[in-house]
Design a protein around this motif. Sequence first.
Motif, PDB file in Angstrom:
ATOM      1  N   SER A   1      -3.094   1.280   2.727  1.00 50.46           N
ATOM      2  CA  SER A   1      -1.945   1.992   2.164  1.00 50.46           C
ATOM      3  C   SER A   1      -1.852   1.721   0.669  1.00 50.46           C
ATOM      4  O   SER A   1      -2.126   0.608   0.212  1.00 50.46           O
ATOM      5  N   ALA A   2      -1.463   2.758  -0.077  1.00 51.70           N
ATOM      6  CA  ALA A   2      -1.270   2.625  -1.521  1.00 51.70           C
ATOM      7  C   ALA A   2      -0.063   1.737  -1.798  1.00 51.70           C
ATOM      8  O   ALA A   2       0.745   1.480  -0.894  1.00 51.70           O
ATOM      9  N   PRO A   3       0.087   1.247  -3.034  1.00 53.49           N
ATOM     10  CA  PRO A   3       1.291   0.475  -3.389  1.00 53.49           C
ATOM     11  C   PRO A   3       2.567   1.239  -3.047  1.00 53.49           C
ATOM     12  O   PRO A   3       2.590   2.470  -3.086  1.00 53.49           O
ATOM     13  N   GLU A   4       3.626   0.504  -2.724  1.00 56.64           N
ATOM     14  CA  GLU A   4       4.862   1.098  -2.217  1.00 56.64           C
ATOM     15  C   GLU A   4       5.488   2.106  -3.174  1.00 56.64           C
ATOM     16  O   GLU A   4       6.152   3.047  -2.749  1.00 56.64           O
ATOM     17  N   GLU A   5       5.283   1.915  -4.485  1.00 50.79           N
ATOM     18  CA  GLU A   5       5.954   2.803  -5.444  1.00 50.79           C
ATOM     19  C   GLU A   5       5.348   4.205  -5.484  1.00 50.79           C
ATOM     20  O   GLU A   5       5.867   5.090  -6.177  1.00 50.79           O
TER      21      GLU A   5
END
Length: 456
Positions: free
Chosen positions: A309-313
């Motif tokens: 998963s990509a960073p949360e932002e």
Amino acid sequence: MAQKPSIPKGTRDFNPDQVAKRRYIFNTIQEQFEQFGFQPIETPSFENSETLIGKYGEEGDRLIFKILNSGDYLSKVDDAVYSEKNSNKITAKISEKALRYDLTVPFARYVVQNQNDITFPFKRYQIQPVWRADRPQKGRFREFYQCDADVVGSQSLWQEVEFVQLYDAVFSALGLKGTTIKINNRKILSGIAEVIGAKDKLIDFTVALDKLDKIGEEKVKDEMRSKGISEEGIDKLQPLFELSGNFGAQIEKLKSILSSSEDGLKGIEELEFVDKAIQELGLKTSTLQLDVTLARGLNYYTGAIFEVSAPEEVQMGSIGGGGRYDDLTGIFGLKDVSGVGISFGLDRIYLVMEELNLFPETITESTKVLFINFGEKEALACMKAIKALRENGISSELYPDSAKMKKQMTYANRRQIPYVVIVGEEELNTNMFALKNMVTGEQEKVPIEQLIKNLK
């Protein structure tokens, strides 16, 4: 009036800046692949249909682009089949080839065909486009690149450990901090299906579970009901939906849930091995997280399953995935060859890096210096200098036409070329070059040796 040209939905053109940024990602991934000992191969863009069909599950098969046979392809369809209007039957008669859906199945075919020339364990990487007849949306295209690394011929769990490290190494090198490497094990999913009395519906169960992030818990349950999974079995799944805590805490709860499943306990044992090794070795910028609802919906996985998963932002789907596939080459007649591999989603990684402004400014530079064209005599002197610069690894070019100075300078600015060289009559007579820095506006006259030194 001529119709305005267009491209198919889900495909894209790339301008020079975009190509430079994509190449930066390609090169970074390739460098890490090679540091980890992977070797490059390439396979054809299309395969025989029987190579692909039936390897991705029912949903995957629907997304495969079929290629029409050449010539009068309808002549081979008899009237009875044609009158049925059954697209599956007709397709089998008029299409014998298909665009590849991913790089893993073609790789399995490659291994089987070349088994006598391969040294096992075989570590390969492959960076090529794939095609899926999917509904285009943000981060999802019909034509896109995959960057795969696989090992075949080893059952060692150290391979899984290495792939976690490889993910971390690539994303660290790209400056992409805060990625989450999710891991599960197909044996755990098999064990859960066994415990809820749905062992014969493992594929239906995993396909539905894999949609949890997209459609939510209730709709996943509805889909399971529609596939014939009992209400009692779905109730037994509730602890799974509520599983939380760190890796170790989730493992302990799973041991309780799967205590009656030999398959499930074996999956837990494999996950524990990977987690303990990663704790010892450490990761640079990524986090390893257990996600027991991760299924990835593909039939060929038999052990570990990965998804990144990509960073949360950043609102983005997975930017990588993969897993262990002990039986994949068996489909093509080569038994007992275990494999494990991962893939990087280049297009989504690009979108994430663009949104987070992670691309270095220098990667979009192409030409470093533009020579202004004042006429035939001056242009020839410029071309001699350009030849010397190129031999020293400095990208340079001559403006092709003897146009107004302002036009040539505007061209340099729009191309974001950092330097301009002016060779007029005075410079010709003194064998000098007027070098102008287009950022600071500073200008100096230098001989060719100094010009090369300054631009290097």
